[in-house]
Each structure stands twice: as C-alpha cells, then as structure tokens.
Write a protein that holds these residues in place. Sequence first.
Motif, PDB file in Angstrom:
ATOM      1  N   GLU A 154     -28.834  -1.862 -48.993  1.00 54.82           N
ATOM      2  CA  GLU A 154     -30.042  -1.563 -48.219  1.00 54.82           C
ATOM      3  C   GLU A 154     -31.122  -2.625 -48.342  1.00 54.82           C
ATOM      4  N   GLU A 155     -31.113  -3.451 -49.417  1.00 51.57           N
ATOM      5  CA  GLU A 155     -32.198  -4.410 -49.576  1.00 51.57           C
ATOM      6  C   GLU A 155     -31.831  -5.535 -50.528  1.00 51.57           C
ATOM      7  N   ILE A 156     -32.534  -6.651 -50.329  1.00 53.20           N
ATOM      8  CA  ILE A 156     -32.504  -7.760 -51.281  1.00 53.20           C
ATOM      9  C   ILE A 156     -33.933  -7.914 -51.796  1.00 53.20           C
ATOM     10  N   ARG A 157     -34.109  -7.857 -53.102  1.00 54.87           N
ATOM     11  CA  ARG A 157     -35.443  -7.879 -53.702  1.00 54.87           C
ATOM     12  C   ARG A 157     -35.629  -9.182 -54.484  1.00 54.87           C
ATOM     13  N   TYR A 158     -36.583  -9.995 -54.001  1.00 51.12           N
ATOM     14  CA  TYR A 158     -36.933 -11.248 -54.658  1.00 51.12           C
ATOM     15  C   TYR A 158     -38.247 -11.055 -55.412  1.00 51.12           C
ATOM     16  N   GLU A 159     -38.447 -11.853 -56.468  1.00 47.20           N
ATOM     17  CA  GLU A 159     -39.709 -11.777 -57.202  1.00 47.20           C
ATOM     18  C   GLU A 159     -40.019 -13.151 -57.786  1.00 47.20           C
ATOM     19  N   ASN A 160     -41.326 -13.488 -57.831  1.00 45.25           N
ATOM     20  CA  ASN A 160     -41.717 -14.741 -58.480  1.00 45.25           C
ATOM     21  C   ASN A 160     -42.453 -14.449 -59.787  1.00 45.25           C
ATOM     22  N   GLU A 161     -42.821 -15.527 -60.490  1.00 43.75           N
ATOM     23  CA  GLU A 161     -43.403 -15.373 -61.818  1.00 43.75           C
ATOM     24  C   GLU A 161     -44.819 -14.801 -61.792  1.00 43.75           C
ATOM     25  N   LYS A 162     -45.441 -14.723 -60.602  1.00 43.31           N
ATOM     26  CA  LYS A 162     -46.796 -14.186 -60.487  1.00 43.31           C
ATOM     27  C   LYS A 162     -46.815 -12.719 -60.057  1.00 43.31           C
ATOM     28  N   GLY A 163     -45.648 -12.102 -59.991  1.00 42.87           N
ATOM     29  CA  GLY A 163     -45.589 -10.688 -59.663  1.00 42.87           C
ATOM     30  C   GLY A 163     -45.555 -10.375 -58.182  1.00 42.87           C
ATOM     31  N   VAL A 164     -45.298 -11.367 -57.368  1.00 40.65           N
ATOM     32  CA  VAL A 164     -45.165 -11.135 -55.931  1.00 40.65           C
ATOM     33  C   VAL A 164     -43.717 -10.738 -55.636  1.00 40.65           C
ATOM     34  N   VAL A 165     -43.537  -9.628 -54.934  1.00 34.82           N
ATOM     35  CA  VAL A 165     -42.207  -9.117 -54.604  1.00 34.82           C
ATOM     36  C   VAL A 165     -41.975  -9.273 -53.104  1.00 34.82           C
ATOM     37  N   LEU A 166     -40.875  -9.867 -52.746  1.00 37.80           N
ATOM     38  CA  LEU A 166     -40.466 -10.040 -51.353  1.00 37.80           C
ATOM     39  C   LEU A 166     -39.166  -9.278 -51.160  1.00 37.80           C
ATOM     40  N   THR A 167     -39.212  -8.246 -50.303  1.00 37.39           N
ATOM     41  CA  THR A 167     -38.036  -7.402 -50.095  1.00 37.39           C
ATOM     42  C   THR A 167     -37.529  -7.561 -48.674  1.00 37.39           C
ATOM     43  N   VAL A 168     -36.253  -7.863 -48.552  1.00 33.72           N
ATOM     44  CA  VAL A 168     -35.584  -7.913 -47.260  1.00 33.72           C
ATOM     45  C   VAL A 168     -34.841  -6.592 -47.089  1.00 33.72           C
ATOM     46  N   HIS A 169     -35.317  -5.777 -46.177  1.00 35.34           N
ATOM     47  CA  HIS A 169     -34.663  -4.499 -45.893  1.00 35.34           C
ATOM     48  C   HIS A 169     -33.590  -4.712 -44.832  1.00 35.34           C
ATOM     49  N   ARG A 170     -32.493  -3.997 -44.971  1.00 36.24           N
ATOM     50  CA  ARG A 170     -31.415  -4.114 -43.993  1.00 36.24           C
ATOM     51  C   ARG A 170     -30.743  -2.753 -43.824  1.00 36.24           C
TER      52      ARG A 170
ATOM     53  N   GLU B 267     -53.848 -11.708 -58.728  1.00 33.95           N
ATOM     54  CA  GLU B 267     -54.655 -12.532 -57.834  1.00 33.95           C
ATOM     55  C   GLU B 267     -54.253 -12.299 -56.378  1.00 33.95           C
ATOM     56  N   GLU B 268     -55.237 -12.402 -55.491  1.00 35.43           N
ATOM     57  CA  GLU B 268     -54.964 -12.297 -54.054  1.00 35.43           C
ATOM     58  C   GLU B 268     -54.087 -13.458 -53.609  1.00 35.43           C
ATOM     59  N   ILE B 269     -53.155 -13.171 -52.708  1.00 33.96           N
ATOM     60  CA  ILE B 269     -52.329 -14.223 -52.119  1.00 33.96           C
ATOM     61  C   ILE B 269     -52.604 -14.284 -50.617  1.00 33.96           C
ATOM     62  N   THR B 270     -52.322 -15.429 -50.020  1.00 35.05           N
ATOM     63  CA  THR B 270     -52.474 -15.596 -48.574  1.00 35.05           C
ATOM     64  C   THR B 270     -51.162 -16.079 -47.984  1.00 35.05           C
ATOM     65  N   LEU B 271     -50.613 -15.263 -47.081  1.00 36.44           N
ATOM     66  CA  LEU B 271     -49.385 -15.633 -46.386  1.00 36.44           C
ATOM     67  C   LEU B 271     -49.709 -16.590 -45.257  1.00 36.44           C
ATOM     68  N   GLU B 272     -48.944 -17.663 -45.135  1.00 41.27           N
ATOM     69  CA  GLU B 272     -49.034 -18.569 -43.985  1.00 41.27           C
ATOM     70  C   GLU B 272     -47.840 -18.402 -43.053  1.00 41.27           C
ATOM     71  N   MET B 273     -46.765 -17.866 -43.575  1.00 39.52           N
ATOM     72  CA  MET B 273     -45.574 -17.587 -42.793  1.00 39.52           C
ATOM     73  C   MET B 273     -44.766 -16.516 -43.499  1.00 39.52           C
ATOM     74  N   LEU B 274     -44.254 -15.558 -42.743  1.00 38.39           N
ATOM     75  CA  LEU B 274     -43.354 -14.547 -43.283  1.00 38.39           C
ATOM     76  C   LEU B 274     -42.307 -14.259 -42.209  1.00 38.39           C
ATOM     77  N   ALA B 275     -41.072 -14.629 -42.476  1.00 39.86           N
ATOM     78  CA  ALA B 275     -40.001 -14.410 -41.510  1.00 39.86           C
ATOM     79  C   ALA B 275     -39.546 -12.956 -41.554  1.00 39.86           C
ATOM     80  N   SER B 276     -39.392 -12.348 -40.382  1.00 39.82           N
ATOM     81  CA  SER B 276     -38.789 -11.016 -40.305  1.00 39.82           C
ATOM     82  C   SER B 276     -37.309 -11.063 -40.640  1.00 39.82           C
ATOM     83  N   PHE B 277     -36.671 -12.182 -40.306  1.00 36.57           N
ATOM     84  CA  PHE B 277     -35.262 -12.380 -40.634  1.00 36.57           C
ATOM     85  C   PHE B 277     -35.052 -13.851 -40.943  1.00 36.57           C
ATOM     86  N   ALA B 278     -34.082 -14.118 -41.803  1.00 41.12           N
ATOM     87  CA  ALA B 278     -33.668 -15.489 -42.093  1.00 41.12           C
ATOM     88  C   ALA B 278     -32.165 -15.467 -42.322  1.00 41.12           C
TER      89      ALA B 278
END
Length: 610
Positions: A41-57, A76-87
């Motif tokens: 159902e998902e792929i869950r990515y995470e970086n060292e600053k606690g940001v989680v990027l989840t690809v739902h499928r 800390e607040e983050i600012t997205l410049e690009m977020l792909a719906s699919f890759a």
Amino acid sequence: MKLSAEMKLMGDGYAGGFSCGLTMCFSQTMEHFAVKTETPEEIRYENEKGVVLTVHRRKEDGVLRTWTEVENNGTEEITLEMLASFALKDVAADRIHRLQSFWSAEGKLRTETVEELHLEKSWSGGGVRAEKFGNVGSMPVRKYFPFLALEDSASGRVLGIQLYCASSWQMEILCRESQLFTVTGGLADRDFGQWMRKVAPGERFTAPEAVIAEGSSLYEVCDRLVRAQHPHISPEDGDMGIIFNEYCTTWGNPSLENVKKICDRLEGKGIRYLVIDCGWYGGAKDWSRNIGDWEVKEESFPGGLKQAADHIRSKGMIPGLWFEMENVADQSRSFHNTDHLVKKDGVPLTVGSRRFWDMEDPWVTDYLGKKVIRTLKDNGFGYVKVDYNDTMGMGCDGGDSPGDSLYRKVAASRRFFERIREEIPGIVIENCSSGGHRLEPSMMELVSQASFSDAHETTAIPIIAANLHAAIRPEQSQIWAVLRANDSEERIFYSMTATLLGRMCLSGDIYDLSDRQWELVEEGIAFYKKAAGIIKNGTTVYRSCTAREYNRPQGGQLVVREWGNKGLAVLHRFEHSDEIKPQLPQGSRILAEYGRADRDFSAKAWIYEK
C-alpha cells in the motif's frame, strides 16, 4: 518500471548534468531520504530531520492509483519547491503520446519518437535529457491534457498516466546515463508554476493523485484510465438523457417568450433537459460583460425565472440554468467589489473583461450560495451549467507562493461544486470552461456532464468528439448538434451522427425546421436511444481518421465502440473523401442504421450484433 519518489526542498542543491532550470528532479533532497518501510500500500521514506515522504499506491480494476504525502515530524519548518504525485523509474519507450488542446480544438493526439523529441541519451551520459510540459493557470486543459503515454515497440507495451489536478500541473520525461526514462508529474513546481508550499512541524501536505495503466495498445490504456474515473453522476442522469441548450437558438438573449416557444416545439420529442444559457440576467447588452450580479432581467423574465422553469417541467423536461459563478465581468457592480476579488501584486487580477471571485473568502461563498444555489432551488431548476471563461494564469497573492495560492483558490472552487450537490440532491451539473478547458479527471468527478468543446457548428465536431474518448467518459461528453433551417439532409445526418460519440445536445433553429427535417432529427434521436447503452458502457476498439486540419478537414473518420456482443460504428466523410465501408466483425448482423454517407460531409452510423 519501478514506482519511486521525487521531491525538492528549498535550500537543498540541484542536480548537475546541466539540468538546473530544466528539472528539479534528482536533487540533493532525495539523496537525504532512505526507505524505512515498504508495503503493497505504501513506500515510506524518511530523512535525518524527521521529514517523512510517503508514496501511497492502490491497485484497482487494472490501474494503479498513487499519490504522495509529506509529513513534517521535525522541529523546523520546511518549504517544498517540487513534489511529484508520481515518479516512475526505468521506463522503456521509443514513442511518446500526448493530447494537445486549444479552444474549439480539444484532445488532438500528438505522437513523437524519442529521436524527434531529442531524448536520446548523450554519448557519455554526461547531460540530462528532459521533456517537461504542462499547464499554468486555472484552465487545466489548455495546450495539453494532464495525460501522457509511453510506448515501447520492442515489448509491445504502452504505459499511460492521467493526473488529477485542476490547477497548474506538469509532467516530465528524463534520462541521463541510461536510455531508460524517469517519468514524473504533479503540481507545477517552482520553476514551471511558481509553486512553493511551507509545511510547519506537525503539518502535512498531500499532492494530487495520478492513475497509471499498462496495456498492449493506446486504446486499451486510455480505456483503463477513463474507466478509473469515478464521476458523481446524478441519479437523475443515469440513462443518457438528451439535452437541448438554447444558446445557439437565442445567442445569449433568452426570454420567457422564446423559452415557451422552444418548449412547445420540443414537447414529446424525447428531450430530458432544456437549459437556459447565458443572458438571462440584467445589465449589459453583451451577456459576457455583466456576469457577477445575477439579477434576473425583468424585461425578459417578468416576475423572475420560476415561470420559465415551471413551463419547462410542464412539458416533461428538466429545466437547467447557466452560471459563470467564479468570475465577474467589467460591466457588473461585482467587478468593483475589490475586497473579495483575487489579487495579484496587490491589485485585482484582471484578464480581458474578467476578474475572479476569491473562492476562499467566506463572504464570496455566502454570496454565491444566495445567488447561485438559492436561485436554482427557489425556481425548481434540476440542472446547472457552470461555465468558466478565462484563466488566472501563473498565480495570485496569498498562500505560500503565487502557484500555491492558485492551487488553494481552485481547491476552494471544487468545494463549492460539492456544496451545490450537497444542498440540491440529485442536481445535474455540467462542467464547462469555454468548452473543454476543464476536462481533467478531478473536475470530471464532480459533475454529471461536460461541454466537449465550443465547436458548436464546425465540421471538426466529430474529430474533437472522438479525440475525447481518450480522456473522459463518453457518457459525460456533451456533443452539440446545432440544427439550422437551411440545413441539407446531409448536414442534419452529419450533425446528429456526431452526437453518437458522446451525449446528444441539440440547439439551433428548431422551430423553423421543416417536417422533413424534423423527421430526420427524430430518427436520429431514436437511433441515439438505441445506441445509448453502447455509448455509456462500451469500449472504443477502433478509430481511423485521415484528417489533419480542423478548419478544413479532409478524408474521413470511422469510430467503432463495442459493448458485449453489440457494436456502434460511426462514419463521417470530410472534404475530398472516398467511400468508406466499416469492416464489421465477420458474421455481424446490422440491427439499425442512421444517415447516408454517399458524398463529402455526410455521415452514417450502424448498430450491429456480433
């Protein structure tokens, strides 16, 4: 092919390979992420600053539905410049298919080879090759549909993608060290659509969804993508009812008198909806210059609209009404109500004669609740045509960036569509934006029907109508047949037969037609009703179209749609055409015929049984 993720955070480095400004993919942002968990159902990515990027499928009915979500679990607040719906990674392809679209010429298939797009990898893999395309503005189907298909001749497989986004969007095809492609898409990014989005600690942001399908042909893939759309079709609109829209009858000057005249002529003809189009409101002589105030034109509709709506119902039809509710025009009072209008650079965003209500403003939605929803309810309308006749462009003030503000304004518009449905259960909503500028899946899911185009009387109508089989459900695609008193029999056949490529919508000089002309129209209506099940439930299995020009089409077109053991073949001949005979499946039996295709600009249709 592998499902992956792409995102770019402000402050992180861009990719090399001469790609900065071409793409935001492959940045340092993704280098900092690692896969933490992966399930079906998902792929869950995470970086060292606690940001989680989840690809739902989610797999459903032969397609993959996917979307991405960013959750900030850091400090800390983050600012997205690009977020792909699919890759998608490692995609093999040698032919690229897109659907182009301009006003009154929607859905033209554009097919190019990898070589024609100059997407061959470099000799050393040292430079990124990129094809990036999309739309900027609040008309999401302008220049291109949010659609892409990639064909691999070696394997015979086609990969198709539809993006569900009603504001600025983009898709990208990329390669560098390998001839296998990375394919991404989603909201138009900072480079392409001036989009940035802040995500505070504890907050999350979800990108629009995409639907992905694979198959052995472009027809098969498009059919799967279109069937994956789940529109909220009104329970009143489940049987392919025919529409009459009086726009090409009165040309923006409807009145109680001419509505009654139309009703009397249509009574008993099998029409489900009679739509009063633009110009029913008071103010400027030009209907397009006074939208926004929505005050009934008393000289045309004495005492209001209810008498007209009641008369339509008395003749066995459901009354409909036109609004361009999100915009205001320069000769209305609303045009100067600047406190509640969308702004850019601190001043009202003006495009031609249009400005735009701020649909995030509670005052605006309260105003439109009274002017639109109450008008429909109080007068007994069961159908509303929602038009939208210009675009906000790259963005506006508010939000975290111009592109983000645009995304928020369009999302608020979509919520108002939902409110109409909630407050008037069973209402039939038509999606129109200068014809077909909003024919993308997330808008189509909100409505029962859509205007296929503003090509009301052109000879290219059957071409456009057939184009749209690749993008939206034919049961939602409203095809116009504008009938004129001077129409030849061939022209009536040509116009009526085109409506078999979607939903039948009539207009024109209906009270000036001769008995013979009406006989041909009624035969067409009867044939359409016989074909309705195939149009609604079938699959387009064949299309041949030799025409290249829209203003002067030449050659011919044949479209075949099948459902179970029945089929519908629709033939149109254009200029300099030859006789065309559909090659029906061997042993087929003709059940019904309509039209006559014996010369240029003539047409015929057959219903057959295999």
